[in-house]
Design a protein around this motif. Structure first.
Motif, PDB file in Angstrom:
ATOM      1  N   GLN A 154      -2.582  15.207  23.532  1.00  0.00           N
ATOM      2  CA  GLN A 154      -3.561  16.286  23.647  1.00  0.00           C
ATOM      3  C   GLN A 154      -4.501  16.070  24.838  1.00  0.00           C
ATOM      4  O   GLN A 154      -5.380  16.894  25.090  1.00  0.00           O
ATOM      5  CB  GLN A 154      -4.363  16.391  22.348  1.00  0.00           C
ATOM      6  CG  GLN A 154      -3.487  16.818  21.177  1.00  0.00           C
ATOM      7  CD  GLN A 154      -4.247  16.799  19.878  1.00  0.00           C
ATOM      8  OE1 GLN A 154      -5.091  17.661  19.644  1.00  0.00           O
ATOM      9  NE2 GLN A 154      -3.962  15.820  19.038  1.00  0.00           N
ATOM     10  N   ASP A 155      -4.319  14.974  25.564  1.00  0.00           N
ATOM     11  CA  ASP A 155      -5.133  14.694  26.747  1.00  0.00           C
ATOM     12  C   ASP A 155      -4.883  15.778  27.803  1.00  0.00           C
ATOM     13  O   ASP A 155      -3.761  16.288  27.905  1.00  0.00           O
ATOM     14  CB  ASP A 155      -4.752  13.312  27.302  1.00  0.00           C
ATOM     15  CG  ASP A 155      -5.719  12.840  28.367  1.00  0.00           C
ATOM     16  OD1 ASP A 155      -6.759  12.278  27.993  1.00  0.00           O
ATOM     17  OD2 ASP A 155      -5.439  13.045  29.572  1.00  0.00           O
ATOM     18  N   PRO A 156      -5.915  16.137  28.576  1.00  0.00           N
ATOM     19  CA  PRO A 156      -5.730  17.188  29.590  1.00  0.00           C
ATOM     20  C   PRO A 156      -4.623  16.914  30.614  1.00  0.00           C
ATOM     21  O   PRO A 156      -4.073  17.855  31.176  1.00  0.00           O
ATOM     22  CB  PRO A 156      -7.096  17.257  30.281  1.00  0.00           C
ATOM     23  CG  PRO A 156      -8.054  16.737  29.269  1.00  0.00           C
ATOM     24  CD  PRO A 156      -7.308  15.706  28.478  1.00  0.00           C
ATOM     25  N   VAL A 157      -4.275  15.646  30.872  1.00  0.00           N
ATOM     26  CA  VAL A 157      -3.196  15.361  31.823  1.00  0.00           C
ATOM     27  C   VAL A 157      -1.895  14.955  31.129  1.00  0.00           C
ATOM     28  O   VAL A 157      -0.969  14.477  31.774  1.00  0.00           O
ATOM     29  CB  VAL A 157      -3.591  14.299  32.881  1.00  0.00           C
ATOM     30  CG1 VAL A 157      -4.740  14.784  33.732  1.00  0.00           C
ATOM     31  CG2 VAL A 157      -3.882  12.968  32.233  1.00  0.00           C
ATOM     32  N   ALA A 158      -1.812  15.179  29.835  1.00  0.00           N
ATOM     33  CA  ALA A 158      -0.606  14.799  29.080  1.00  0.00           C
ATOM     34  C   ALA A 158       0.651  15.442  29.662  1.00  0.00           C
ATOM     35  O   ALA A 158       1.717  14.827  29.678  1.00  0.00           O
ATOM     36  CB  ALA A 158      -0.765  15.158  27.606  1.00  0.00           C
ATOM     37  N   GLU A 188     -10.186   0.792  14.801  1.00  0.00           N
ATOM     38  CA  GLU A 188      -9.587   1.987  15.398  1.00  0.00           C
ATOM     39  C   GLU A 188      -8.777   1.597  16.641  1.00  0.00           C
ATOM     40  O   GLU A 188      -9.230   0.822  17.468  1.00  0.00           O
ATOM     41  CB  GLU A 188     -10.669   2.991  15.803  1.00  0.00           C
ATOM     42  CG  GLU A 188     -10.080   4.238  16.420  1.00  0.00           C
ATOM     43  CD  GLU A 188     -11.137   5.220  16.917  1.00  0.00           C
ATOM     44  OE1 GLU A 188     -10.876   6.421  16.846  1.00  0.00           O
ATOM     45  OE2 GLU A 188     -12.211   4.784  17.368  1.00  0.00           O
ATOM     46  N   TRP A 189      -7.588   2.172  16.760  1.00  0.00           N
ATOM     47  CA  TRP A 189      -6.765   1.975  17.948  1.00  0.00           C
ATOM     48  C   TRP A 189      -7.293   2.887  19.047  1.00  0.00           C
ATOM     49  O   TRP A 189      -7.352   4.105  18.889  1.00  0.00           O
ATOM     50  CB  TRP A 189      -5.313   2.299  17.664  1.00  0.00           C
ATOM     51  CG  TRP A 189      -4.638   1.305  16.756  1.00  0.00           C
ATOM     52  CD1 TRP A 189      -5.216   0.338  15.987  1.00  0.00           C
ATOM     53  CD2 TRP A 189      -3.240   1.212  16.514  1.00  0.00           C
ATOM     54  NE1 TRP A 189      -4.269  -0.352  15.296  1.00  0.00           N
ATOM     55  CE2 TRP A 189      -3.040   0.162  15.593  1.00  0.00           C
ATOM     56  CE3 TRP A 189      -2.133   1.912  16.974  1.00  0.00           C
ATOM     57  CZ2 TRP A 189      -1.782  -0.199  15.136  1.00  0.00           C
ATOM     58  CZ3 TRP A 189      -0.881   1.554  16.521  1.00  0.00           C
ATOM     59  CH2 TRP A 189      -0.708   0.506  15.613  1.00  0.00           C
ATOM     60  N   VAL A 190      -7.671   2.301  20.182  1.00  0.00           N
ATOM     61  CA  VAL A 190      -8.286   3.081  21.250  1.00  0.00           C
ATOM     62  C   VAL A 190      -7.453   3.120  22.528  1.00  0.00           C
ATOM     63  O   VAL A 190      -7.799   3.824  23.466  1.00  0.00           O
ATOM     64  CB  VAL A 190      -9.720   2.578  21.554  1.00  0.00           C
ATOM     65  CG1 VAL A 190     -10.624   2.770  20.348  1.00  0.00           C
ATOM     66  CG2 VAL A 190      -9.710   1.126  22.011  1.00  0.00           C
ATOM     67  N   ARG A 226      -8.274   6.120  25.012  1.00  0.00           N
ATOM     68  CA  ARG A 226      -9.148   7.234  24.604  1.00  0.00           C
ATOM     69  C   ARG A 226     -10.259   7.429  25.646  1.00  0.00           C
ATOM     70  O   ARG A 226     -10.824   6.465  26.145  1.00  0.00           O
ATOM     71  CB  ARG A 226      -9.756   6.953  23.235  1.00  0.00           C
ATOM     72  CG  ARG A 226      -8.753   6.984  22.090  1.00  0.00           C
ATOM     73  CD  ARG A 226      -9.470   6.695  20.769  1.00  0.00           C
ATOM     74  NE  ARG A 226      -8.545   6.570  19.661  1.00  0.00           N
ATOM     75  CZ  ARG A 226      -8.207   7.563  18.843  1.00  0.00           C
ATOM     76  NH1 ARG A 226      -8.725   8.766  19.010  1.00  0.00           N
ATOM     77  NH2 ARG A 226      -7.359   7.356  17.856  1.00  0.00           N
ATOM     78  N   PRO A 227     -10.595   8.682  25.951  1.00  0.00           N
ATOM     79  CA  PRO A 227     -11.597   8.972  26.979  1.00  0.00           C
ATOM     80  C   PRO A 227     -12.935   8.271  26.764  1.00  0.00           C
ATOM     81  O   PRO A 227     -13.568   7.829  27.716  1.00  0.00           O
ATOM     82  CB  PRO A 227     -11.758  10.488  26.912  1.00  0.00           C
ATOM     83  CG  PRO A 227     -10.482  10.991  26.326  1.00  0.00           C
ATOM     84  CD  PRO A 227     -10.008   9.914  25.394  1.00  0.00           C
TER      85      PRO A 227
END
Length: 181
Positions: free
Chosen positions: A25-29, A73-75, A108-109
């Motif tokens: 879902q990342d903008p550059v995915a 949490e996995w980051v 993650r951002p």
């Protein structure tokens, strides 16, 4: 940095699936991954279970390495695939020597810029060198400037190999590699 860098365990497939869906879902995915969110979400759990087993701690042909935050949490994540000399890679190119291939890089951002990606890459290179590879490579979309800059910063250099994208004649991916010291 209070993060743990480690290989996944086979029973952690659900967490691996969850982070993959976040990455997609990342903008550059669309530039970074060869899969869409919709396609990944439609995969059955058995797909992610098999993928985790094949890249878990102790696996010989692949290793998925994650950055785990203090709260569990996995980051961040990446996967290293082993490619044997004399085989053909996913794009149809001959593999001329034993090498690692880094795929699925994501952080993650909210934790970017604190050094996690560098530490993930260090772990990936260490794992690959431990399997006797001569180099580690990756493929990056020509328009993914952020990723190309980062890969150059950690020592990957363009090899001149261009990988055409199926069905996208006007787009290309570029190979970058890090030679074993």
């Amino acid at each position: 940095m209070n993060y743990k860098i480690r290989s996944i365990r086979a029973d952690e497939w659900a967490a691996a699936k969850e982070l993959r869906l976040v990455a997609l879902q990342d903008p550059v995915a669309h530039l970074a991954f060869m899969e869409t969110y919709e396609a990944a979400k439609a995969q059955p759990d058995s797909f992610y279970q098999e993928r985790a087993v094949g890249a878990a701690e102790g696996a010989e042909k692949a290793q998925q390495i994650i950055a785990e935050g203090p709260d569990g949490e996995w980051v961040g994540m990446l996967t290293v695939l082993l490619e044997e000399a004399g085989t053909v890679d996913w794009a149809g190119f001959a593999v001329e020597r034993k090498q690692g291939h880094i795929v699925g890089v994501f952080v993650r951002p909210e934790v970017r810029g604190i050094g996690l990606t560098e530490v993930l890459f260090d772990a990936a290179l260490e794992w690959a060198w431990g399997r006797g590879v001569e180099r580690v490579r990756l493929i990056v979309h020509e328009d993914n400037e952020r990723a190309r800059r980062f890969y150059g910063k950690v020592g990957f250099v363009p090899t001149g190999v261009v990988v055409p994208l199926p069905g996208k004649a006007d787009e290309r991916e570029l190979e970058m590699a890090f030679e074993r010291p």
